[in-house]
Design an enzyme around this catalytic site. Structure first.
Site, PDB file in Angstrom:
ATOM      1  N   GLU A  92       0.828  -1.200   0.000  1.00 53.73           N
ATOM      2  CA  GLU A  92       0.000   0.000   0.000  1.00 53.73           C
ATOM      3  C   GLU A  92       0.869   1.259   0.000  1.00 53.73           C
ATOM      4  OE1 GLU A  92      -3.215  -0.881   3.185  1.00 53.73           O
ATOM      5  OE2 GLU A  92      -1.745  -2.500   3.073  1.00 53.73           O
ATOM      6  N   CYS A 105       3.212   8.340   1.544  1.00 55.39           N
ATOM      7  CA  CYS A 105       3.614   7.354   2.545  1.00 55.39           C
ATOM      8  C   CYS A 105       4.012   6.080   1.808  1.00 55.39           C
ATOM      9  CB  CYS A 105       2.474   7.083   3.514  1.00 55.39           C
ATOM     10  SG  CYS A 105       2.938   5.954   4.855  1.00 55.39           S
ATOM     11  N   CYS A 112       5.278  -7.216   7.333  1.00 58.88           N
ATOM     12  CA  CYS A 112       6.196  -6.736   8.366  1.00 58.88           C
ATOM     13  C   CYS A 112       6.395  -7.838   9.398  1.00 58.88           C
ATOM     14  CB  CYS A 112       5.635  -5.481   9.035  1.00 58.88           C
ATOM     15  SG  CYS A 112       6.779  -4.754  10.251  1.00 58.88           S
ATOM     16  N   CYS A 116       4.065  -5.648  15.986  1.00 59.29           N
ATOM     17  CA  CYS A 116       3.363  -4.651  16.807  1.00 59.29           C
ATOM     18  C   CYS A 116       1.855  -4.930  16.772  1.00 59.29           C
ATOM     19  CB  CYS A 116       3.651  -3.249  16.291  1.00 59.29           C
ATOM     20  SG  CYS A 116       5.401  -2.834  16.268  1.00 59.29           S
ATOM     21  N   CYS A 119      -0.780  -2.737  14.646  1.00 56.58           N
ATOM     22  CA  CYS A 119      -0.536  -2.497  13.222  1.00 56.58           C
ATOM     23  C   CYS A 119      -1.020  -3.660  12.370  1.00 56.58           C
ATOM     24  CB  CYS A 119       0.960  -2.257  12.996  1.00 56.58           C
ATOM     25  SG  CYS A 119       1.372  -1.880  11.287  1.00 56.58           S
ATOM     26  N   CYS A 336      -1.757   1.373   7.695  1.00 56.88           N
ATOM     27  CA  CYS A 336      -0.910   0.407   6.995  1.00 56.88           C
ATOM     28  C   CYS A 336      -1.466  -1.006   7.078  1.00 56.88           C
ATOM     29  CB  CYS A 336       0.488   0.403   7.610  1.00 56.88           C
ATOM     30  SG  CYS A 336       1.290   2.004   7.591  1.00 56.88           S
TER      31      CYS A 336
END
Length: 346
Positions: A92, A105, A112, A116, A119, A336
């Site tokens: 994205e 962005c 990832c 976290c 997220c 995200c």
């Protein structure tokens, strides 16, 4: 297999084209066609002789992103793109039209691996790093759209999917490319990099001589809370991260921003704000409060408005430079990972 020439620095491209019998001075023409005119084919490079274009086409290829999906916010200020790569993966990229310019962005990884909890990018784990060319292609895709309006990309924030410092070499190369006159000619000061806090790599970055803005995802006022929402804290404690940030400011002269995502019932109480003041008071920093976008899969929710205002007030009364991030693109899931996860689920 042909070599992908997209995303190379001028000196890298010089070496390649000379190896196939093209004059070195042609490199400047080629990079301008690729990065300023955004061509898709070597045959479009009309100031090169046809024979040279054929040599290029036989040896190299141009791999760029393709649009898979687009979501436009109702106010027209935010557009979220799901952009695909040649191997079928997608990331994205978000355009934010702000009073001070057009910000993009950028994602630095597919997925990832940082884990976290707030997220959505990390829900399906890390797939792979992005190359410098794949990051650049995200920006230039949007820049071409803006050019049709007589505008351009003014700011880049490397805050999309992925941990930029876990893909260090490609990210640094991407930043350098954006700065080059033959590409975007963007000031380093218009680039912001966001990290969860990999301390040794923050120190490495501070020695690069790149005066970019460093943004650190803090998100908690103590190690207990931070470790529960950010696994990276098991390796690098808050005190180590703040010390690294202080070194970054000393080496670069740049003020560090701390991002603090406010999550209802976890880190949004007055006591948490007071703890944050103790950590940061007297430092030349910014704090950016970010009311969390609801992550349904994690059961995390945005605090009520009075909680947000109270947290901000505690910091402001203690002379901490603080802002509350203006919400952009909430109606199009601009956080995200949300659009990519939706696409994967389908």
């Amino acid at each position: 297999m042909k070599t992908n020439i997209y995303g190379l620095l001028l000196e890298e491209m010089e070496e390649l084209i000379v190896s196939i019998g093209i004059e070195k001075y042609r490199t400047k023409q080629i990079v301008e066609w690729l990065y300023q005119r955004d061509v898709d084919s070597f045959m479009e490079m009309t100031n090169l002789p046809l024979a040279k274009r054929s040599l290029l086409a036989n040896a190299f290829e141009i791999q760029k992103v393709s649009l898979k999906r687009q979501l436009n916010s109702k106010d027209g200020k935010t557009i979220k793109y799901l952009l695909g790569f040649s191997d079928g993966e997608a990331v994205e990229t978000v355009l934010m039209r702000q009073p001070y310019g057009n910000s993009v962005c950028v994602s630095s990884q597919v997925g990832c691996g940082m884990g976290c909890v707030f997220c959505a990018s990390t829900l399906n784990g890390l797939v792979r790093n992005l190359s410098a060319g794949e990051m650049l292609s995200q920006v230039l895709f949007i820049n071409q759209i803006l050019k049709q309006e007589g505008k351009a990309v003014n700011n880049i924030v490397i805050m999309g999917s992925g941990e930029p410092l876990a893909n260090y070499d490609n990210v640094i190369k991407f930043i350098r490319l954006c700065h080059e006159a033959y590409c975007l000619n963007l000031s380093y000061r218009n680039v912001t990099l966001s990290t969860s806090g990999i301390v040794p790599v923050i120190d490495k970055l501070s020695n690069e001589g790149l005066p970019i803005t460093l943004s650190i995802s803090l998100h908690a006022p103590d190690n207990s809370i931070r470790s529960s929402i950010m696994p990276i804290n098991i390796h690098y404690k808050i005190e180590e991260i703040i010390a690294a940030a202080d070194r970054y400011t000393k080496n670069t002269g740049r003020r560090v921003t701390y991002e603090y995502t406010l999550i209802a019932g976890i880190n949004d109480d007055t006591e948490h704000a007071k703890q944050l003041v103790k950590l940061l008071k007297g430092k030349i920093i910014n704090v950016n409060l970010i009311p969390v976008n609801d992550v349904i899969e994690r059961g995390l929710h945005r605090p009520k408005q009075d909680k947000i205002k109270n947290f901000e007030s505690v910091l402001r009364l203690n002379h901490i430079n603080v802002t509350v991030r203006k919400e952009m693109g909430a109606d199009i899931q601009a956080a995200c990972g949300q659009l990519r996860n939706e696409s994967l689920n389908k």
